[in-house]
Design a protein around this motif. Structure first.
Motif, PDB file in Angstrom:
ATOM      1  N   LEU A  56      -3.528   3.540  -9.150  1.00 58.14           N
ATOM      2  CA  LEU A  56      -3.707   3.055  -7.776  1.00 58.14           C
ATOM      3  C   LEU A  56      -3.635   4.199  -6.777  1.00 58.14           C
ATOM      4  CD1 LEU A  56      -1.577  -0.236  -7.792  1.00 58.14           C
ATOM      5  CD2 LEU A  56      -4.067  -0.062  -7.577  1.00 58.14           C
ATOM      6  N   GLU A  57      -2.707   5.124  -7.014  1.00 62.37           N
ATOM      7  CA  GLU A  57      -2.581   6.257  -6.092  1.00 62.37           C
ATOM      8  C   GLU A  57      -3.778   7.186  -6.211  1.00 62.37           C
ATOM      9  OE1 GLU A  57       0.931   9.120  -4.502  1.00 62.37           O
ATOM     10  OE2 GLU A  57       0.661   9.088  -6.678  1.00 62.37           O
ATOM     11  N   GLU A  58      -4.191   7.490  -7.421  1.00 63.37           N
ATOM     12  CA  GLU A  58      -5.340   8.379  -7.605  1.00 63.37           C
ATOM     13  C   GLU A  58      -6.625   7.752  -7.069  1.00 63.37           C
ATOM     14  OE1 GLU A  58      -5.348   9.309 -11.758  1.00 63.37           O
ATOM     15  OE2 GLU A  58      -3.839  10.909 -11.540  1.00 63.37           O
ATOM     16  N   GLY A  59      -6.664   6.432  -7.025  1.00 67.27           N
ATOM     17  CA  GLY A  59      -7.816   5.731  -6.471  1.00 67.27           C
ATOM     18  C   GLY A  59      -7.756   5.569  -4.967  1.00 67.27           C
ATOM     19  N   GLY A  60      -6.700   6.085  -4.339  1.00 65.81           N
ATOM     20  CA  GLY A  60      -6.577   6.033  -2.884  1.00 65.81           C
ATOM     21  C   GLY A  60      -6.132   4.692  -2.337  1.00 65.81           C
ATOM     22  N   LYS A  61      -5.664   3.798  -3.216  1.00 66.25           N
ATOM     23  CA  LYS A  61      -5.265   2.473  -2.755  1.00 66.25           C
ATOM     24  C   LYS A  61      -3.816   2.417  -2.303  1.00 66.25           C
ATOM     25  CE  LYS A  61      -8.676   0.049  -5.572  1.00 66.25           C
ATOM     26  NZ  LYS A  61      -8.916  -0.990  -6.612  1.00 66.25           N
ATOM     27  N   ILE A  62      -2.981   3.325  -2.819  1.00 66.38           N
ATOM     28  CA  ILE A  62      -1.579   3.387  -2.397  1.00 66.38           C
ATOM     29  C   ILE A  62      -1.167   4.846  -2.257  1.00 66.38           C
ATOM     30  CG2 ILE A  62      -1.034   1.248  -3.650  1.00 66.38           C
ATOM     31  CD1 ILE A  62       0.577   3.043  -5.643  1.00 66.38           C
ATOM     32  N   LYS A  74       0.797  -1.225   0.000  1.00 66.03           N
ATOM     33  CA  LYS A  74       0.000   0.000   0.000  1.00 66.03           C
ATOM     34  C   LYS A  74       0.829   1.274   0.000  1.00 66.03           C
ATOM     35  CE  LYS A  74      -3.881  -2.177   2.387  1.00 66.03           C
ATOM     36  NZ  LYS A  74      -4.840  -2.063   3.512  1.00 66.03           N
ATOM     37  N   LEU A  75       2.135   1.129   0.026  1.00 64.54           N
ATOM     38  CA  LEU A  75       2.999   2.307   0.103  1.00 64.54           C
ATOM     39  C   LEU A  75       4.248   2.084  -0.732  1.00 64.54           C
ATOM     40  CD1 LEU A  75       3.472   5.070   1.632  1.00 64.54           C
ATOM     41  CD2 LEU A  75       4.813   3.741   3.281  1.00 64.54           C
ATOM     42  N   VAL A  76       4.586   3.077  -1.547  1.00 61.25           N
ATOM     43  CA  VAL A  76       5.847   3.086  -2.278  1.00 61.25           C
ATOM     44  C   VAL A  76       6.713   4.174  -1.671  1.00 61.25           C
ATOM     45  CG1 VAL A  76       6.988   3.442  -4.498  1.00 61.25           C
ATOM     46  CG2 VAL A  76       4.746   2.309  -4.420  1.00 61.25           C
ATOM     47  N   VAL A  77       7.897   3.802  -1.203  1.00 64.74           N
ATOM     48  CA  VAL A  77       8.817   4.758  -0.604  1.00 64.74           C
ATOM     49  C   VAL A  77      10.093   4.814  -1.429  1.00 64.74           C
ATOM     50  CG1 VAL A  77      10.127   5.419   1.455  1.00 64.74           C
ATOM     51  CG2 VAL A  77       7.946   4.222   1.710  1.00 64.74           C
ATOM     52  N   VAL A  78      10.416   5.995  -1.959  1.00 66.53           N
ATOM     53  CA  VAL A  78      11.711   6.211  -2.596  1.00 66.53           C
ATOM     54  C   VAL A  78      12.624   6.813  -1.544  1.00 66.53           C
ATOM     55  CG1 VAL A  78      12.983   7.385  -4.428  1.00 66.53           C
ATOM     56  CG2 VAL A  78      10.646   6.555  -4.859  1.00 66.53           C
ATOM     57  N   MET A  79      13.695   6.107  -1.204  1.00 63.95           N
ATOM     58  CA  MET A  79      14.576   6.531  -0.111  1.00 63.95           C
ATOM     59  C   MET A  79      15.956   6.920  -0.630  1.00 63.95           C
ATOM     60  SD  MET A  79      15.788   4.467   3.351  1.00 63.95           S
ATOM     61  CE  MET A  79      14.102   4.301   3.961  1.00 63.95           C
ATOM     62  N   GLY A  80      16.255   8.206  -0.581  1.00 67.29           N
ATOM     63  CA  GLY A  80      17.600   8.681  -0.828  1.00 67.29           C
ATOM     64  C   GLY A  80      18.364   8.766   0.480  1.00 67.29           C
ATOM     65  N   HIS A  81      19.604   9.201   0.414  1.00 70.47           N
ATOM     66  CA  HIS A  81      20.367   9.351   1.655  1.00 70.47           C
ATOM     67  C   HIS A  81      21.435  10.422   1.476  1.00 70.47           C
ATOM     68  CE1 HIS A  81      24.106   7.237   0.341  1.00 70.47           C
ATOM     69  NE2 HIS A  81      23.265   6.599  -0.453  1.00 70.47           N
ATOM     70  N   THR A  82      21.905  10.926   2.589  1.00 67.38           N
ATOM     71  CA  THR A  82      22.943  11.950   2.551  1.00 67.38           C
ATOM     72  C   THR A  82      24.275  11.336   2.141  1.00 67.38           C
ATOM     73  OG1 THR A  82      23.376  11.629   4.922  1.00 67.38           O
ATOM     74  CG2 THR A  82      21.798  13.353   4.324  1.00 67.38           C
TER      75      THR A  82
END
Length: 246
Positions: A221-227, A143-151
């Motif tokens: 999916l995001e626009e539909g509120g699912k993710i 239900k969640l997509v996380v793009v994780m950068g770092h310093t």
């Protein structure tokens, strides 16, 4: 008495403390409900389906807090391995960098079966990665997509410095639009890590935007509120994971 029976109370105790802290934090966020998650087993479909993108983010924030305070949950990885062998129900998919100092599962204190993970230098996206993200969400139910950068990202620094090396050259080219569009006054070289970090954050934002633009599956999916699709930055100094909309 089995070993599992002995260790289970301590796991439940850790769980209750973590959920109490999560609930206290959630009280200030409109009363978000944090579902019960067993540290002694992988996520079940029922547990995952009770979660919303917002509660997953809160769960990760509390996991990162435990990481920073050196009090990780007492995960029983063998039990998680056994319980997930016949099926998996991860709540989120994380796109992060290959940097050895930024392992997403550890800095978020996540267990086996809790997250899908894809790692590539500079946390950039391409067609194959998009396919993986689509599988995680549209097929497996994350239900969640996380793009994780770092310093202090070496890939970002290399892109700024125009490094060239085999196939790495093409990969770094994908980061260069972030350099050109980063608003920064001062030394815009790879020697200035404040600039490197600013570009890394911009790179996260452009990656999130690129995911929406290039994947109609995830966009719908995001626009539909699912993710939800969000950005984040892991700070090597201090260990905080900062989440933000991008």
């Amino acid at each position: 008495m089995s070993t599992d029976a002995i260790v289970q109370p301590s796991r439940r105790s850790a769980l209750k403390k973590a959920l109490a802290l999560s609930a206290a934090t959630a009280a200030g966020m409109g009363g978000l409900s944090i579902p019960t998650i067993s540290f002694a087993a992988s996520l079940t479909k029922e547990e995952r389906d009770k979660m919303t993108p917002e509660t997953i983010i809160e769960h990760f924030k509390q996991g990162n807090l435990r990481f920073r305070e050196n009090r990780p949950a007492k995960h029983d990885y063998l039990a998680q391995k056994r319980s997930s062998a016949s099926g998996q129900f991860p709540a989120a998919v994380i796109l992060s960098c290959i940097d050895s100092r930024a392992p997403a599962e550890i800095v978020l204190d996540a267990g086996i079966g809790e997250t899908f993970n894809t790692r590539i230098a500079g946390n950039i996206s391409n067609d194959d990665i998009l396919g993986s993200l689509e599988f995680a969400c549209a097929v497996a139910g994350a239900k969640l997509v996380v793009v994780m950068g770092h310093t202090a990202c070496g890939a970002v620094k290399g892109a700024i410095d125009n490094a060239e090396l085999g196939h790495l050259t093409d990969l770094l080219d994908k980061i260069k639009p972030s350099i050109a569009t980063t608003q920064y006054e001062g030394d815009r070289s790879g020697k200035n890590y404040d600039f490197v970090d600013a570009v890394a954050r911009r790179n996260v934002t452009l990656t999130v935007e690129g995911i929406r633009k290039s994947s109609s599956v995830l966009k719908d999916l995001e626009e539909g509120g699912k993710i939800r699709i969000i950005g984040s930055m892991y700070h090597l100094t201090g260990g905080q994971v900062e989440f933000f909309d991008a």
